[in-house]
Structures are given as structure tokens and as C-alpha cells.
Design an enzyme around this catalytic site. Structure first.
Site, short mmCIF file in Angstrom:
data_model
loop_
_atom_site.label_atom_id
_atom_site.label_comp_id
_atom_site.label_asym_id
_atom_site.label_seq_id
_atom_site.Cartn_x
_atom_site.Cartn_y
_atom_site.Cartn_z
N LYS B 76 47.67 43.16 48.90
CA LYS B 76 46.25 42.93 49.18
C LYS B 76 46.00 41.43 49.16
O LYS B 76 46.53 40.72 48.30
CB LYS B 76 45.40 43.65 48.12
CG LYS B 76 43.89 43.56 48.37
CD LYS B 76 43.12 44.39 47.33
CE LYS B 76 41.61 44.34 47.59
NZ LYS B 76 40.84 45.13 46.60
N SER B 151 37.41 48.50 48.37
CA SER B 151 37.66 47.32 49.14
C SER B 151 39.11 47.18 49.63
O SER B 151 39.39 46.37 50.51
CB SER B 151 37.34 46.09 48.29
OG SER B 151 38.25 45.98 47.21
N SER B 175 37.90 50.62 44.18
CA SER B 175 38.51 50.01 45.36
C SER B 175 39.95 50.40 45.63
O SER B 175 40.50 50.03 46.68
CB SER B 175 38.43 48.48 45.27
OG SER B 175 37.13 48.05 45.56
#
Lengths: 95, 484
Positions: B76, B151, B175
Site C-alpha cells: 500500500k 482505503s 480500511s
């Protein structure tokens, strides 16, 4: 609870965020919506409840005050928007 | 090659059925071919990945290979990578090349993982749909008209589309678990403090936790074991040994006590999601677990409390983005204040600015007690709910998200509507307990996730339950159509 445009302007100044005049009304309305949702909290009696800052109720760990990192000044300055002679450059603060 | 589990990749590499260079090239080629349709990656560094793969092959040949040597991975774009741009989904960090690795990146590199690239995400991890990314929304591989969740939507879409075997992710209010649910993956948010936050760009420091998005509980267990553990560079890291999560995956579920919070099967739940979760619970009963209803009475307050605590912490954490030391600086600043205010106005997107403003307001003089202190008191009530529940049950189960993947624009116009997307996931962050989402069915061709929540540091147990569930079902093996 809601927030006024004047209050929002003050908060934006504290947060160092310039607000676009054209969007102030919209931002104020959205933030008031969020504050109204948050207001559900006020219905709960929390008298005597200890606030929880860390989910494990842990406290900050301390370490010995010793140098553990190497000097990487050049590498860190290299990613700055503007630097000179080993210093960060910003607009003039004192005339 | 792209359907192999991490264990299968490891053993194939060890037996030289293919090389690290071959599998890395395979995934890089898939990314180049398929990702233009998904936008899951912000940065792909082919040369660095190939160099890493060659080094892995050399280590395999020399017998010095780490436990995950040659396994490709996507990170990420919130984890700092030395020499590789780390944008956090923001214009603010569009030119930011970190001078160091996050501990998670460092540990996985030491274990032998080969970094394919950095995945797209909601800006500074603030969002539940990936629509707040400065680099454009990620599309859900199951239906490209729908969001992948957020997210960690880029990591989820990348793993679901087989563009990476596994990916790192972070979870502040859901997330990892919500995108796992919306993309048909297994995603675990460990106990707060289990995985180091060093080099993980901070959003809300008392809630942020790194974890894994994977295609199975077994893969998640393997990767988590390599990521977790004490880190002196993270002041809230837990100093406790990391168990072998893989060793306990097969443990019998007979007699396991599972509690289902009645508040989680409420009117706001999509009927298809509810049916799938109830069927999943029935499957767990067939596996020997005893399922009963419990109550987490304060859970309806988790969203309001979170939307004080997270913005408050975000407003202080994001104060560091000032246009001085790194990141975006506006053109032609008139004075210092103008430089701060315009760099931040131009560098941050609307949702990030909204949260900074809410947080600044909640912490400002005269409002602190009514907002921040009150939210922290409610946080304790929510944590006490879990404590009481875990005196009676071993695992808590329920839905991971209120509905399957929604369409672009469906919730992004109204922040409060979007915030309710995390209604079932936020409480675990407030209480710091580990939680995961596991695929439990399909509704109209879209995946549904079941959430499993465990006691503090009991990741092994929820991974065990997820693994046994996956031995008895095949929902985690379903793959999106339209992606070859």
C-alpha cells in the site's frame, strides 16, 4: 450542533488551510452535517468514565537518551522543496 | 502461476520449478496488461522488482533464502519505501521519495519478498471507496462500475485481480476489512501495536494498524507472521512474542464459542449480506462452533466517537505537511502563513481537509471536553463491551460491511453516508482488538465478507476459524469474471 461560516474561517486559520471563498458555504454545511452526526454522543451519560487514549491502556515507552541514528542530513535535505547551505529555505519571516 | 498460494509459490521456488525472476516477470506483465482497467497501482518499478527477483534467485541458489524468498508483493502506498515514491494517495506527497523503509517493508524484504510496486488508496487512508485518491479511483475487479472499498482499495483490487499474490494494507476504521469484503478477499487487521507503525504514514495514531490483504487465511497467516513483532522505533509497538500463525490454522473448532452481536444484524444491513453471513454462521456451527447472540450495547456510538477521535488525531498528524521539509509547496508564497495555508489547500483533497477542519474544531478551546474527551470516554465504554463479551465467547462474528460493493458516486457526495460504510468495523479499531474479513458468499455476483473479531493478541484464533471455514467452503476461491 452546527458551525457558522465565521467559526469555520477561524478553524481554517488555526489549521493553516486557505479556504476557497466559492466553497465556504458548502464546506460549512458538510461539516455541520458531520457535527450533527457526532452529537449522538451527547445522549450518553459518561459521568465517571475514564477517557481512553490508547486501546491497550499502554503508556509511552521511554528509551535511553542516546544517539542511535546516523547523520543523514544530505539525504533528508535532498527531498526538501527548497534548501541551501544545509538549511531549509522559507519565505522571509523577519524584515 | 498467478493462482498459486504463497505456500505453493514458496515450495515451487524451493524446488526450482520456476525462478523468482520468472514469477516476478509474470506478475509485472499482468500488471502492465490488466491494471490500466483497474488503476490499482500508483507506482510500478519494474527494474527494482527485477533486480530484487535476481537477488532472490541468488539467495535461493546460495541457500541463504529467507522464509518468503522470491514471493512478489505489493505495498500500500502508505508504507515508506526507500528510493521509491510514496504518495499516500495525495498530491501533497506526489514527489515524495522516502529516504528510508517502513519497518513492515524492511521486514518483508529481509524475509525475501520482491516488491512489485505501490498500490492506490484513498488519500491519507481517509475514505471507504478509493474515490478520494488524487491518482483516480480504483475499479473493483468484480464489476468495474463499482468501488473496491477503501482505503486499501488498490491492494484489494490488485490481489483480487491476481496482479499480486498478496499485499500489505492498513486499517484505521475498516480500511482492510471492508475492501476485503467488497473484493472477495481475506483481510486481517491485527491487534493495535502488533505490526509496527514506523514508516507507515500516520492518519490516526491510536487507531492505525498495518495488516494483510490475501486470497486465503493461510496466506494471511504466513505474511502476518513475517510482518508482526516488536519494533523499538514504534512507541506503541507491543513487546510480545509472535506465535506461529500457520501452526494453529488447522485446530478443531469443536466447542468454540462464537458470539453474534445483535446490533450487527440490524435494519441497516443489506438483506443479501445478512443471508450470506447467516449461512456462514451456520457453516461454523457445522464445524463444531457454538453460535449465540450477544450484545455490544455501545456499538451504535462507534461511528460518532470515531469521527471525533480520528479527525482530531489526523489534524495533529497532518500538521507536519507544511511545505518546508518535504512534499508539496505552493508556487510564489507571499509569506510564511501564505505558504502553509496555500500548500495545504492545494496539496490536500476535500475529504482530508474536511477531517483536518473537524479535528481542529473538536480540539479547539471550549470544545475539547464536549468532543474529544467525550469521544474517549465512549471509546472506553465500547472497549468494555468487548471485554465483557470476550468473558463469554471466544470469537465475535458478523458482517464486515453493510452491503456489497456500491457504484461510483453513490455515497461520495455525502460524507456522513460514506462514514456509515464502516459501521461494523470501527469498533474493533477503537477497542484495539484484531479482526478479519473472510469471503462468505456472493450477492448478485458481488462478494460478501464475514467479520471475525478476536481477543487482544488472539490473531491465531481468528485465522484458525477463517482457515477452517475456507477448508469447508469455496467462496474464497471464487474469482472475478472478466479478468483472465
Amino acid at each position: 450542533m452546527s458551525i457558522s461560516e465565521e467559526q469555520l474561517a477561524r478553524v481554517a486559520e488555526l489549521a493553516r488551510i486557505r479556504l476557497d471563498e466559492a466553497t465556504v458555504a458548502e464546506v460549512t454545511r458538510r461539516i455541520s452535517d458531520i457535527l450533527a452526526m457526532i452529537d449522538q454522543m451527547s445522549a450518553v451519560d459518561t459521568t465517571g468514565v475514564e477517557p481512553m487514549a490508547n486501546p491497550l491502556d499502554a503508556t509511552q515507552r521511554l528509551r535511553a537518551d542516546e544517539v542511535t541514528e546516523t547523520d543523514r542530513r544530505e539525504r533528508f535535505l535532498a527531498i526538501a522543496p527548497l534548501s541551501e547551505d544545509g538549511l531549509y529555505l522559507v519565505p522571509r519571516v523577519i524584515e | 502461476m498467478h493462482e498459486l498460494s504463497l505456500e505453493a509459490i514458496r515450495s515451487a521456488l524451493a524446488r526450482r520449478e520456476f525462478s523468482a525472476l520468472e514469477i516476478t516477470t509474470h506478475f509485472l506483465d499482468r500488471i502492465a496488461r490488466i491494471d490500466p482497467r483497474l488503476n490499482a497501482f500508483v507506482t510500478v518499478d519494474r527494474e527494482t522488482a527485477l533486480a530484487g527477483a535476481r537477488a532472490a534467485d541468488a539467495a535461493l541458489a546460495a541457500g541463504t533464502a529467507g522464509p518468503l524468498c522470491g514471493v512478489p508483493i505489493a505495498h500500500k502506498d502508505i508504507f515508506c519505501t526507500d528510493g521509491m515514491r510514496t504518495s499516500c494517495g495525495s498530491r501533497m506527497l506526489g514527489n515524495f521519495v522516502p529516504p528510508y523503509d517502513a519497518t513492515v517493508v524492511e521486514r518483508l524484504a529481509a524475509a525475501g519478498c520482491v516488491t512489485l510496486g505501490k498500490t492506490n488508496m484513498d488519500e491519507f487512508a481517509m475514505g471507504s471507496s478509493n474515490e478520494t485518491s488524487y491518482y483516480g479511483p480504483v475499479r473493483n475487479p468484480w464489476d468495474r462500475e463499482r468501488v473496491p472499498g477503501g482505503s486499501s482499495g488498490g491492494s484489494a483490487a490488485a490481489v483480487a485481480a491476481r496482479l499480486a499474490p498478496v499485499a500489505t494494507a492498513t486499517d484505521t476504521g475498516g480500511s482492510i476489512r471492508q475492501p476485503a469484503a467488497l473484493c472477495g478477499l481475506t483481510g486481517i487487521k491485527p491487534t493495535y501495536g502488533r505490526v509496527s507503525r514506523h514508516g507507515m504514514i500516520a492518519f490516526a495514531s491510536s487507531l492505525d494498524q498495518g495488516g494483510v490483504l490475501a486470497r486465503s487465511a493461510a496466506d494471511a497467516a504466513l505474511l502476518l507472521g513475517a510482518m508482526a513483532g516488536f519494533d523499538p522505533r514504534d512507541s506503541t509497538s507491543i513487546d510480545a512474542p509472535v506465535p506461529d500463525y500457520c501452526a494453529s490454522l488447522d485446530a478443531d473448532l469443536a466447542g468454540l464459542r462464537i458470539g453474534v452481536p445483535k446490533e450487527y444484524l440490524d435494519a441497516g444491513l443489506h438483506p443479501g449480506t445478512e443471508r450470506a453471513v447467516r449461512a456462514g454462521l451456520a457453516e461454523l456451527e457445522r464445524l463444531g462452533a457454538r453460535v449465540r447472540e450477544i450484545s455490544l450495547p455501545h456499538s451504535p456510538l462507534s461511528v460518532p466517537a470515531y469521527y471525533v477521535i480520528a479527525p482530531a488525531e489526523c489534524s495533529t498528524n497532518l500538521a507536519r505537511f507544511d511545505g518546508v521539509r518535504y512534499g508539496y509547496r505552493c508556487a510564489d508564497p507571499q509569506d510564511l502563513f501564505d505558504m502553509y495555508a496555500r500548500s495545504r489547500a492545494e496539496g490536500f483533497g476535500d475529504e482530508v481537509k474536511r477531517r483536518i477542519l473537524v479535528g481542529t474544531y473538536a480540539l479547539s478551546a471550549g470544545y475539547y471536553d464536549a468532543y474529544y474527551r467525550k469521544a474517549q470516554q465512549i471509546r472506553r465504554l465500547i472497549a468494555q463491551d468487548f471485554h465483557a463479551a470476550f468473558a463469554e465467547v471466544d470469537v465475535i462474528a458478523g458482517p464486515a460491511s453493510p452491503s456489497p460493493a456500491f457504484r461510483f458516486g453513490e455515497k461520495s457526495t455525502d460524507p456522513v453516508t460514506m462514514y456509515l460504510e464502516d459501521i461494523y468495523t470501527i469498533a474493533a479499531n477503537l477497542a484495539g482488538v484484531p479482526a478479519l474479513s473472510v469471503p462468505v458468499g456472493l450477492v448478485d455476483g458481488l462478494p460478501v465478507g464475514m467479520q471475525l473479531i478476536g481477543r487482544h493478541l488472539d490473531e491465531a484464533r481468528i485465522l484458525n476459524v477463517a482457515h477452517r471455514f475456507q477448508q469447508a467452503t469455496d467462496w474464497h476461491l471464487r474469482r472475478p469474471g472478466g479478468i483472465d
